[in-house]
Scaffold this motif. Structure first.
Motif, PDB file in Angstrom:
ATOM      1  N   MET A   1      38.900  43.344  45.118  1.00 24.75           N
ATOM      2  CA  MET A   1      39.901  43.345  45.728  1.00 24.75           C
ATOM      3  C   MET A   1      41.148  41.732  45.445  1.00 24.75           C
ATOM      4  O   MET A   1      42.404  42.157  45.707  1.00 24.75           O
ATOM      5  CB  MET A   1      38.919  42.950  47.150  1.00 24.75           C
ATOM      6  CG  MET A   1      40.218  43.381  48.406  1.00 24.75           C
ATOM      7  SD  MET A   1      41.250  44.391  48.402  1.00 24.75           S
ATOM      8  CE  MET A   1      40.135  45.378  49.358  1.00 24.75           C
ATOM      9  N   ARG A   2      40.295  40.915  45.343  1.00 26.94           N
ATOM     10  CA  ARG A   2      41.706  39.685  44.626  1.00 26.94           C
ATOM     11  C   ARG A   2      42.116  39.969  43.320  1.00 26.94           C
ATOM     12  O   ARG A   2      43.236  39.198  43.785  1.00 26.94           O
ATOM     13  CB  ARG A   2      40.167  38.587  44.211  1.00 26.94           C
ATOM     14  CG  ARG A   2      41.312  37.515  44.324  1.00 26.94           C
ATOM     15  CD  ARG A   2      39.613  36.089  43.926  1.00 26.94           C
ATOM     16  NE  ARG A   2      40.637  34.935  43.480  1.00 26.94           N
ATOM     17  CZ  ARG A   2      41.109  34.710  42.380  1.00 26.94           C
ATOM     18  NH1 ARG A   2      40.981  36.062  41.205  1.00 26.94           N
ATOM     19  NH2 ARG A   2      41.583  33.235  41.667  1.00 26.94           N
TER      20      ARG A   2
ATOM     21  N   LEU B   1      42.844  42.784  42.937  1.00 25.15           N
ATOM     22  CA  LEU B   1      44.514  44.276  43.390  1.00 25.15           C
ATOM     23  C   LEU B   1      45.171  43.430  44.216  1.00 25.15           C
ATOM     24  O   LEU B   1      46.220  43.438  44.182  1.00 25.15           O
ATOM     25  CB  LEU B   1      43.623  45.036  44.134  1.00 25.15           C
ATOM     26  CG  LEU B   1      44.528  45.757  45.249  1.00 25.15           C
ATOM     27  CD1 LEU B   1      44.919  46.849  44.273  1.00 25.15           C
ATOM     28  CD2 LEU B   1      44.100  46.830  46.156  1.00 25.15           C
ATOM     29  N   LYS B   2      45.073  42.109  45.359  1.00 23.31           N
ATOM     30  CA  LYS B   2      45.596  41.651  45.079  1.00 23.31           C
ATOM     31  C   LYS B   2      46.639  40.775  44.824  1.00 23.31           C
ATOM     32  O   LYS B   2      47.658  40.000  44.681  1.00 23.31           O
ATOM     33  CB  LYS B   2      44.824  40.586  46.471  1.00 23.31           C
ATOM     34  CG  LYS B   2      44.548  40.936  47.972  1.00 23.31           C
ATOM     35  CD  LYS B   2      44.108  40.141  49.063  1.00 23.31           C
ATOM     36  CE  LYS B   2      42.900  40.494  49.985  1.00 23.31           C
ATOM     37  NZ  LYS B   2      43.122  39.752  51.052  1.00 23.31           N
TER      38      LYS B   2
END
Length: 414
Positions: free
Chosen positions: A1-2, A4-5
Motif C-alpha cells: 500500500m505504501r 502504491l501511495k
C-alpha cells in the motif's frame, strides 16, 4: 500500500500531469457552460412585436411555453398537437413551418413542438421508410401512437437488416421493454449531451498522455536498472505502476464527468432530465432510460473506454524505450476508431472499430451514438447489440492489456 501511495504521488506531482489535470477541470467548466449559450428563438409578444432571445433567456422562455405539454406523452396529446400544427399552417396558407412568417413559429408552434417530434417516424411508410408531408398526415389515423411506433421499429428492422431475423426480433423486443407513455419535461437539449461526449474524448486523450511515460520514463532515465535489483522491482512494481495510473485517470474521468453533469443539469434544470431519451433523439431509440439515466450510462461506459485505453497505453509504455514513441502511439490509438468509422463501409467498420478501446469515448463511434442507433453484430441466428459488444470488449481489454503490460515490463531485455 505504501508503494502504491508513493507511486500515485509521483504521477500526480509530475509537472505535465498537474497541467493536464488543471486543463481537464477547466474544460469541464467551459464545456458544461457553452451549450447554454447556443439556444436561440424568436416570437411575437402580445402586442405583435418581434422579440428575439438567445442563450439562457431562450431556454427559460421555451420551458415556460412548453410547460403545458410536460408530463406523459399520450396519443391524445400528440393527435391534438398535430391538429393544431396543421391548423396553424392552414391559417397562414403554407405547407411547412419554414414558410411561416417571422416570429410565428416561436409563438404558435414552439409550445407544442416536443409532441411533433416523433410524427415523421409514426407516419413513415412501412415499406420505404419515407414520411408523408405534414398536411398529408391524417390525425384520425393516429389511434394508438405507440402501436404506430412499434410498427415503425419492425419496418426499420426489415429495411436495415433484411437477412437477419434475429436482429429484427431483438429490436422489437428491446422496444417493447421501454416504459410508455414517454415522459417530457422542457429545457434540456442535444448540445449538452454532445458536449458531455466531447469532454469524455478530451479526457481520454489527457489520460493517454498521463499514462504514456509511466514505464518509458524509467527506461530513458535508467531508473529501471536500479529498480530491477530491488526485492519488488519487477512484477509487483509493474502492477503498482498500472494501478496508480488507473486510479489517477479513473478519478480524473469520474470527477470531471460528475462536475459536468452537476453544472449542466443545474443550468438546464434538473426536472428536464426526467425526459425519456426518445424525446431527445429518435422517437424509437432503444434504451429504456430517461436523460439522467442516459447521462450516467454514457459517463460510466466512457470511463470503461478510458480505462481500457489507459491499459493499452501502459502496454505501449512498457514496450517503448522512448516517451515520444509511446505518447504518439497512444494518441494515434485515441483517434484511429474515428478514422476507421469514416473510412470503412459500415458493415465492415462495425466489426473493426469497436475492437479499439478508445472507440467508446470517440466522437462518431461513441457509446452515446451507438446506443441510440439500430446497429447489431450478426452471428448466424445470434444478434448482439453493438453497444453491448463494445462494453464487453472494454471489460475484457482492461485486464488483458494490464497483464500484457506486466509481462512486457518483467521480460524486457535491456
Amino acid at each position: 500500500m505504501r508503494m502504491l501511495k508513493l507511486e500515485i504521488k509521483r504521477v500526480i506531482k509530475t509537472r505535465l500531469t498537474v497541467i493536464l489535470l488543471l486543463l481537464a477541470l477547466g474544460l469541464t467548466f467551459l464545456l458544461a457552460w457553452l451549450p447554454t449559450t447556443f439556444p436561440g428563438l424568436s416570437y411575437l409578444d402580445e402586442n405583435g412585436n418581434y422579440v428575439e432571445l438567445k442563450g439562457r433567456d431562450a431556454t427559460l422562455y421555451e420551458k415556460q411555453v412548453q410547460a403545458s405539454v410536460a408530463g406523459d406523452v399520450t396519443t391524445d396529446k400528440v393527435r391534438k398537437a398535430l391538429e393544431d400544427y396543421q391548423a396553424v399552417l392552414r391559417k397562414y396558407n403554407v405547407e411547412t413551418s419554414i414558410e411561416l412568417p417571422e416570429g410565428v413559429y416561436g409563438t404558435e408552434i414552439l409550445p407544442m413542438e416536443p409532441l411533433l417530434h416523433g410524427l415523421s417516424e409514426a407516419y413513415a411508410n412501412r415499406k420505404t421508410g419515407l414520411a408523408p408531408a405534414v398536411m398529408d398526415r391524417d390525425p384520425e389515423k393516429l389511434t394508438d401512437y405507440y402501436v404506430m411506433l412499434e410498427e415503425r421499429v419492425e419496418s426499420i428492422g426489415r429495411l436495415e437488416q433484411p437477412d437477419h431475423p434475429a436482429a429484427q426480433k431483438a429490436e422489437v423486443d428491446a422496444y417493447q421493454k421501454i416504459d410508455k407513455p414517454y415522459q417530457f419535461y422542457p429545457g434540456y437539449n442535444q448540445d449538452a449531451m454532445d458536449y458531455q461526449l466531447l469532454l469524455g474524448f478530451l479526457i481520454l486523450c489527457i489520460c493517454a498522455v498521463i499514462s504514456a511515460p509511466i514505464f518509458t520514463s524509467d527506461y530513458q532515465t535508467g531508473a529501471d536498472d536500479i529498480l530491477w535489483c530491488t526485492k519488488y522491482g519487477r512484477g509487483r512494481l509493474a502492477w503498482i505502476k498500472i494501478l496508480s495510473a488507473l486510479i489517477v485517470t479513473s478519478a480524473t474521468m469520474a470527477l470531471c464527468s460528475t462536475l459536468y453533469l452537476v453544472i449542466s443539469d443545474s443550468l438546464f434544470g434538473w426536472e428536464s432530465t426526467k425526459t425519456s431519451i426518445q424525446m431527445l433523439y429518435s422517437i424509437v431509440s432503444l434504451p429504456n432510460m430517461n436523460i439522467a439515466q442516459f447521462q450516467i450510462f454514457v459517463a460510466i461506459a466512457s470511463l470503461l473506454s478510458v480505462l481500457a485505453t489507459v491499459c493499452m497505453t501502459l502496454l505501449l509504455s512498457a514496450k517503448c524505450k522512448n516517451i515520444m514513441v509511446s505518447l504518439s502511439g497512444a494518441l494515434i490509438f485515441c483517434v484511429i476508431p474515428i478514422v476507421l468509422y469514416m473510412a470503412l463501409p459500415q458493415n465492415i467498420g462495425n466489426w473493426i472499430y469497436p475492437l479499439f478501446p478508445a472507440s467508446g469515448a470517440g466522437i462518431q463511434t461513441s457509446f452515446l451514438y451507438n446506443a441510440i442507433d439500430f446497429k447489431y453484430l450478426n452471428f448466424g441466428n445470434l444478434a448482439i447489440w453493438l453497444t453491448d459488444a463494445m462494453l464487453i470488449v472494454c471489460i475484457v481489454e482492461i485486464p488483458l492489456f494490464s497483464f500484457l503490460a506486466v509481462h512486457s515490463y518483467t521480460h524486457r531485455k535491456g
